[in-house]
Design a protein around this motif. Structure first.
Motif, PDB file in Angstrom:
ATOM      1  N   THR A   1       0.812  -1.212   0.000  1.00  9.65           N
ATOM      2  CA  THR A   1       0.000   0.000   0.000  1.00  9.65           C
ATOM      3  C   THR A   1       0.847   1.265   0.000  1.00  9.65           C
ATOM      4  N   THR A   2       2.155   1.129   0.191  1.00  5.79           N
ATOM      5  CA  THR A   2       3.034   2.294   0.234  1.00  5.79           C
ATOM      6  C   THR A   2       4.207   2.111  -0.727  1.00  5.79           C
TER       7      THR A   2
ATOM      8  N   LEU B   1       0.440   1.311  -7.375  1.00  2.22           N
ATOM      9  CA  LEU B   1      -0.187   1.209  -6.058  1.00  2.22           C
ATOM     10  C   LEU B   1      -1.706   1.362  -6.154  1.00  2.22           C
TER      11      LEU B   1
ATOM     12  N   ALA C   1      -4.474  -1.427  -5.133  1.00  4.80           N
ATOM     13  CA  ALA C   1      -5.555  -1.073  -4.208  1.00  4.80           C
ATOM     14  C   ALA C   1      -6.913  -1.512  -4.739  1.00  4.80           C
TER      15      ALA C   1
ATOM     16  N   ARG D   1      -7.754  -4.969  -3.571  1.00  3.97           N
ATOM     17  CA  ARG D   1      -7.908  -5.167  -2.127  1.00  3.97           C
ATOM     18  C   ARG D   1      -9.318  -4.820  -1.716  1.00  3.97           C
TER      19      ARG D   1
ATOM     20  N   ALA E   1      -9.418  -1.426   0.560  1.00  5.57           N
ATOM     21  CA  ALA E   1      -8.617  -0.304   0.075  1.00  5.57           C
ATOM     22  C   ALA E   1      -9.116   1.026   0.615  1.00  5.57           C
TER      23      ALA E   1
ATOM     24  N   GLU F   1      -7.932   1.649   4.299  1.00  6.11           N
ATOM     25  CA  GLU F   1      -6.504   1.930   4.439  1.00  6.11           C
ATOM     26  C   GLU F   1      -6.132   3.280   3.857  1.00  6.11           C
ATOM     27  N   ASN F   2      -6.809   3.717   2.795  1.00 10.80           N
ATOM     28  CA  ASN F   2      -6.500   5.015   2.212  1.00 10.80           C
ATOM     29  C   ASN F   2      -6.802   6.137   3.187  1.00 10.80           C
TER      30      ASN F   2
ATOM     31  N   ASP G   1      -3.588   6.441   5.362  1.00 12.23           N
ATOM     32  CA  ASP G   1      -2.333   6.802   4.715  1.00 12.23           C
ATOM     33  C   ASP G   1      -2.167   8.312   4.709  1.00 12.23           C
TER      34      ASP G   1
END
Length: 179
Positions: free
Chosen positions: A122-123, A149, A153, A156, A159, A162-163, A166
Motif C-alpha cells: 500500500t506504500t 499502487l 488497491a 484489495r 482499500a 486503508e486510504n 495513509d
C-alpha cells in the motif's frame, strides 16, 4: 510451460492459491465428518490444526482480501512488458497515449508479481522492498509507481479503509516537516 504430473506442485504458488486449497480441503473434510467422528481425536488432528491455523493466518493477511478469480488479471498486467513510448519515426505514438492504462504492463518478474500478490503493498516503501532495483528501471518512474499502487488497491477489499489512514509529508505544514 511444463506439464505437471498428478501430485506435482508448481514452484510458485501464491498465498491466495494456498488459501483456496486449504478452504477446499477443510470443507471437504468437514462435509465427510459425522457426529460420531467429530469428537473423536484421530491420527490427523495435528494436520487439521496446522491447516486451520495456516488458513486463519492467510485470511487475516493481505492475501485474504483478494479474490482468486481476480489474480490472473493482476498477474497479466504486472508481467506484461511496458509499452514502447516512441514509434518508428521517433515521435510519440498517439495510439499508446489513447490506450487505457489497464492495457499497459509493468514488466515485473514472476517472483516480483508473486510478492505483490502475497503482500498487496500500500506504500512506496513496500513497493521498493518488493521490486528489485526499481530506481534503475526507467519505465517505473514515480508516476508509474503511484499508478501501480492504485492498481493494487483496486484488488484489495479494504482499500478504502486503508486510504483513510495513509498520509504523506505533504499533509503537514512546512514548519512541522523539519521538527
Amino acid at each position: 510451460m511444463e506439464k505437471l504430473k498428478n501430485g506435482d506442485a508448481p514452484s510458485l504458488v501464491s498465498n491466495v492459491e494456498v488459501m483456496q486449497l486449504l478452504r477446499d480441503r477443510i470443507g471437504a473434510r468437514n462435509a465427510k465428518k459425522d457426529e460420531s467422528t467429530e469428537n473423536r481425536r484421530g491420527p490427523f488432528q495435528n494436520r487439521d490444526w496446522i491447516e486451520q491455523t495456516v488458513l486463519t493466518h492467510l485470511e487475516t493477511s493481505p492475501a485474504g482480501e483478494t479474490s482468486i478469480d481476480e489474480i490472473p488479471k493482476l498477474v497479466t498486467q504486472l508481467r506484461r512488458n511496458p509499452p514502447d513510448k516512441k514509434n518508428k519515426n521517433g515521435g510519440t505514438d498517439m495510439t499508446s497515449q489513447a490506450l487505457d492504462r489497464s492495457l499497459e504492463g509493468y514488466g515485473l518478474t514472476k517472483g516480483e508479481a508473486l510478492q505483490i500478490i502475497n503482500h498487496m503493498p500500500t506504500t512506496l516503501v513496500e513497493l521498493h522492498l518488493i521490486i528489485e532495483n526499481i530506481e534503475d528501471r526507467p519505465h517505473l518512474d514515480d508516476n508509474v509507481q503511484a499508478e501501480l499502487l492504485e492498481l493494487i488497491a483496486k484488488f484489495r477489499k479494504d482499500a478504502m479503509a486503508e486510504n483513510d489512514m495513509d498520509f504523506s509529508m505533504d499533509d503537514f505544514p512546512d514548519d512541522e516537516k523539519h521538527t
